[in-house]
Design a protein around this motif. Structure first.
Motif, PDB file in Angstrom:
ATOM      1  N   LEU A   1       0.832  -1.193   0.000  1.00  0.00           N
ATOM      2  CA  LEU A   1       0.000   0.000   0.000  1.00  0.00           C
ATOM      3  C   LEU A   1       0.872   1.251   0.000  1.00  0.00           C
ATOM      4  CD1 LEU A   1      -2.693  -1.045   2.616  1.00  0.00           C
ATOM      5  CD2 LEU A   1      -2.882  -1.054   0.125  1.00  0.00           C
ATOM      6  N   PRO A   2       0.540   2.251  -0.798  1.00  0.00           N
ATOM      7  CA  PRO A   2       1.336   3.478  -0.791  1.00  0.00           C
ATOM      8  C   PRO A   2       1.127   4.260   0.502  1.00  0.00           C
ATOM      9  CG  PRO A   2      -0.600   3.746  -2.172  1.00  0.00           C
ATOM     10  CD  PRO A   2      -0.579   2.304  -1.748  1.00  0.00           C
ATOM     11  N   ARG A   3       2.010   5.200   0.734  1.00  0.00           N
ATOM     12  CA  ARG A   3       1.898   6.012   1.941  1.00  0.00           C
ATOM     13  C   ARG A   3       0.710   6.954   1.839  1.00  0.00           C
ATOM     14  NH1 ARG A   3       8.154   7.842   3.192  1.00  0.00           N
ATOM     15  NH2 ARG A   3       8.972   5.751   3.562  1.00  0.00           N
ATOM     16  N   ASN A   4       0.066   7.134   2.970  1.00  0.00           N
ATOM     17  CA  ASN A   4      -1.086   8.011   3.018  1.00  0.00           C
ATOM     18  C   ASN A   4      -0.613   9.441   3.246  1.00  0.00           C
ATOM     19  OD1 ASN A   4      -3.583   9.118   3.204  1.00  0.00           O
ATOM     20  ND2 ASN A   4      -4.137   8.169   5.159  1.00  0.00           N
ATOM     21  N   PRO A   5      -0.822  10.347   2.294  1.00  0.00           N
ATOM     22  CA  PRO A   5      -0.331  11.724   2.496  1.00  0.00           C
ATOM     23  C   PRO A   5      -1.025  12.454   3.631  1.00  0.00           C
ATOM     24  CG  PRO A   5      -1.657  11.572   0.497  1.00  0.00           C
ATOM     25  CD  PRO A   5      -1.457  10.176   0.982  1.00  0.00           C
ATOM     26  N   GLU A   6      -2.260  12.049   3.932  1.00  0.00           N
ATOM     27  CA  GLU A   6      -2.976  12.720   5.020  1.00  0.00           C
ATOM     28  C   GLU A   6      -2.305  12.487   6.362  1.00  0.00           C
ATOM     29  OE1 GLU A   6      -5.404  14.784   4.680  1.00  0.00           O
ATOM     30  OE2 GLU A   6      -5.548  14.543   2.510  1.00  0.00           O
ATOM     31  N   SER A   7      -1.780  11.273   6.550  1.00  0.00           N
ATOM     32  CA  SER A   7      -1.122  10.960   7.815  1.00  0.00           C
ATOM     33  C   SER A   7       0.289  11.527   7.907  1.00  0.00           C
ATOM     34  CB  SER A   7      -1.057   9.441   8.014  1.00  0.00           C
ATOM     35  OG  SER A   7      -0.314   8.834   6.965  1.00  0.00           O
TER      36      SER A   7
ATOM     37  N   LYS B   1       1.048  14.697   6.838  1.00  0.00           N
ATOM     38  CA  LYS B   1       0.998  16.154   6.851  1.00  0.00           C
ATOM     39  C   LYS B   1       1.549  16.730   8.146  1.00  0.00           C
ATOM     40  CE  LYS B   1      -2.723  17.154   3.604  1.00  0.00           C
ATOM     41  NZ  LYS B   1      -4.087  17.726   3.446  1.00  0.00           N
TER      42      LYS B   1
END
Length: 334
Positions: free
Chosen positions: A115-121, A123
């Motif tokens: 799974l790719p990294r979540n940009p929301e987490s 920030k």
């Protein structure tokens, strides 16, 4: 026939007067053989230990069950790797996917399923203060509008001229001894500086030469410096004047030279100095670092041209210039 009885049991025939150890109570009636070594110790055969009949006495059965059910000492765990560690030994514990499913896994196909990294987490770490970032972006946009896309002289030089700053390891010498070598190589090309350090009688010259070679290789690999004139371009040699009023002949504008070289203190080492009467002194051994800034000859060519242009722009000196007289009084001041 001789009766095979142990000597200790013959001496302790009465159980009321002799109390044998617990291990002997269990195997009281079991036949076994013994050996005696030159040390005097008794050893029992392994085959006799395996062929042990079950105890018939209730007390012996109770002792046997106690020894059988006695918990062993827990093994001490002094720490280790977690199950998700990439440093875990697969030859011992197996691959994580094979342990759960029991089937071999093709990691080349499954590597794209991560799974790719979540940009929301992310920030919170990348943009901890969003309002300040927005204000900074607005400030930069206003600055670009005012300058109408024009770059400063410093920005233009950063884009057109290359340079490299390289700091050496800790050299076992003092600042007082390394400063003359730094002054000796400043302003010279890297090739000339290496030759100077090669034939120098100073002890630290060997470390300085090694650092110059390392800095030269680093400039070529990281910055793309000293690669020669591009194919199709022609450059004719010329003579320029440096800051210290020395004339230098330039055959290649990409030749590396040492623009700056300075010395700094590093950590102190410690060694023991054994003295008379059993006394010991602690000596502090100084270490020093050397930092050099490498640039190409095109930088000195530009500086030389700027100095010459400044000289050409000077006005002719006049002994009594014709300028208006201002701020005069109508009365004498004496």
């Amino acid at each position: 026939m001789s009766l095979n009885l142990p000597i200790r049991r013959a001496a302790c025939s009465a159980p009321q007067t002799c109390h044998p150890p617990r291990q002997l109570v269990i195997h009281r009636l079991s036949p076994f053989s013994q050996r005696r070594t030159f040390i005097g110790r008794w050893f029992r055969d392994k085959d006799d230990e395996k062929a042990v009949p079950k105890a018939t006495n209730p007390k012996e059965r109770l002792a046997a069950s106690f020894l059988k059910e006695k918990p062993s000492k827990p093994k001490m765990n002094f720490g280790g790797l977690s199950k998700s560690s990439i440093l875990e030994d697969e030859s011992v514990v197996g691959k994580p996917d094979e342990k759960s499913s029991g089937k071999p896994v093709d990691y080349e196909k499954d590597i794209m399923k991560v799974l790719p990294r979540n940009p929301e987490s992310m920030k919170a770490a990348l943009n901890p203060n969003p309002e300040a970032r927005i204000r900074w972006q607005q400030k930069m946009a206003i600055r670009e509008v005012r300058k109408r896309g024009r770059l400063t002289k410093r920005q233009i030089l950063k884009r057109t001229e290359r340079e490299l700053s390289s700091k050496s390891h800790s050299i076992k010498t003092s600042v007082k001894k390394l400063v003359p070598l730094a002054k000796q190589i400043t302003g010279k090309t890297v090739a000339d500086a290496i030759i100077q350090m090669r034939f120098s009688v100073k002890k630290a010259a060997k470390d300085v030469k090694e650092h110059l070679e390392h800095a030269k290789n680093e400039a070529i690999v990281k910055r793309g410096m000293s690669l020669g004139v591009p194919d199709g371009d022609h450059f004719s040699p010329l003579h320029i004047q440096t800051k210290d009023k020395k004339t230098v002949r330039v055959n290649d504008p990409t030749t590396l030279f040492i623009e700056q070289a300075w010395v700094g203190r590093s950590a102190y080492g410690r060694s023991l100095d054994y003295r008379a009467r059993g006394r010991v002194n602690v000596m502090k051994n100084p270490t020093t670092t050397l930092t050099v800034v490498l640039k190409e000859e095109k930088t000195r060519m530009r500086e030389h041209e700027e100095r010459q242009q400044k000289i050409r722009n000077r006005k002719t000196w006049v002994q009594l210039p014709n300028r208006p007289i201002t701020a005069q009084r109508q009365y004498y001041s004496w």
